[in-house]
Enzyme design. Structure first.
Site, PDB file in Angstrom:
ATOM      1  N   SER A  97       0.860  -1.190   0.000  1.00 56.77           N
ATOM      2  CA  SER A  97       0.000   0.000   0.000  1.00 56.77           C
ATOM      3  C   SER A  97       0.891   1.233   0.000  1.00 56.77           C
ATOM      4  O   SER A  97       2.072   1.151   0.368  1.00 56.77           O
ATOM      5  CB  SER A  97      -0.876   0.000   1.262  1.00 56.77           C
ATOM      6  N   TYR A 134      -2.836  -0.161  10.435  1.00 49.92           N
ATOM      7  CA  TYR A 134      -2.812  -0.553   9.024  1.00 49.92           C
ATOM      8  C   TYR A 134      -1.465  -0.222   8.391  1.00 49.92           C
ATOM      9  O   TYR A 134      -0.856  -1.070   7.721  1.00 49.92           O
ATOM     10  CB  TYR A 134      -3.937   0.157   8.278  1.00 49.92           C
TER      11      TYR A 134
END
Length: 255
Positions: free
Chosen positions: A146, A159
């Site tokens: 990501s 995250y």
């Protein structure tokens, strides 16, 4: 012809977390490039619906429901897949979850769940698949990272912690497994329009921030991640290893 470098005919590809969103798009793209697909998710009914959608498009698809965060389930599932379908040539570690809350209030249980799925799931499934790849001396592993592997943002500290770990897991696996003719790389999507992000996209302030922050000036689509995955799953990337390919509209390249 150079295009044959991207041909996945005869390959078996396992894509975790592929019942919807980016994972489903990646599975579809790999199938359209010629791969036989094994799709995965925790909910058997949702997964079978996705598999049916892919079969209706003329793709060869098998459904394998299991929890990637469970090492025993990973080992058992990989054993079944390789015994009943064939050796896994391509693994795409896409399964992941997101939880949002201020750091000082983030529940311990939610933090552990994010790490269990996003980090443990990549580690254990890659481990189970890599055993066969090492024995065969070939394979492709693509980990979905990501922009959060590189950039921090408020309210998603667990995250970004998990995705930073996946980036380094990718590099560590390269250091250890590249000598076995296994290529392990990562794709780091930016802000991609998915069902999971529909509330963020509907938030005019947040969506405006994304569009202003991204040089391309817009959210990406799930289809725009597919080409990178086909590249990293194909012979075209045989000397690419330990690399993180950012598919982010330029967000990591500019202030």
């Amino acid at each position: 012809m150079p295009v044959t470098l991207f041909d996945l005919t005869g390959r078996i590809a396992l894509v975790s977390g592929s019942s919807r969103g980016i994972g489903l798009a990646l599975a579809r793209g790999l199938g359209e490039a010629g791969a036989q697909l094994v799709v995965n998710g925790r909910d058997a009914a949702t997964l079978e619906s996705a598999a049916g959608e892919l079969r209706a498009a003329g793709l060869a698809v098998h459904a394998a429901p299991f929890d990637v965060g469970d090492p025993e389930a990973c080992a058992a599932a990989v054993g079944r897949i390789e015994a009943e379908i064939g050796p896994i040539d391509i693994l795409v570690n896409n399964a992941g979850i997101q939880r949002r809350a201020p750091f000082v209030d983030f529940p311990a249980e939610a933090y552990r769940e994010v790490q269990r799925v996003n980090v443990d799931g990549v580690f254990f499934l890659a481990q189970a698949v890599a055993r066969g790849m090492v024995a065969r001396q070939r394979g492709k592993i693509v980990n979905i990272c990501s922009v959060g592997s590189e950039l921090g943002r408020a309210t998603i500290v667990p995250y970004t912690t998990s995705k930073g770990a996946v980036r380094m897991l990718t590099r560590g696996l390269c250091a250890e497994l590249a000598r076995h003719n296994i290529q392990i790389n990562g794709i780091a999507p930016g802000y991609i329009g998915t069902d999971l992000n529909k509330d963020l996209m509907a938030d005019k302030a947040f969506s405006g921030w994304v569009e202003a922050r991204t040089p391309a000036g817009r959210w990406g689509t799930v289809e725009e991640v597919v080409g990178a995955c086909i590249f990293l799953a194909s012979r075209a990337s045989d000397y690419v290893n330990g690399h993180i390919l950012y598919v982010d509209g330029g967000i990591t390249a500019a202030l």
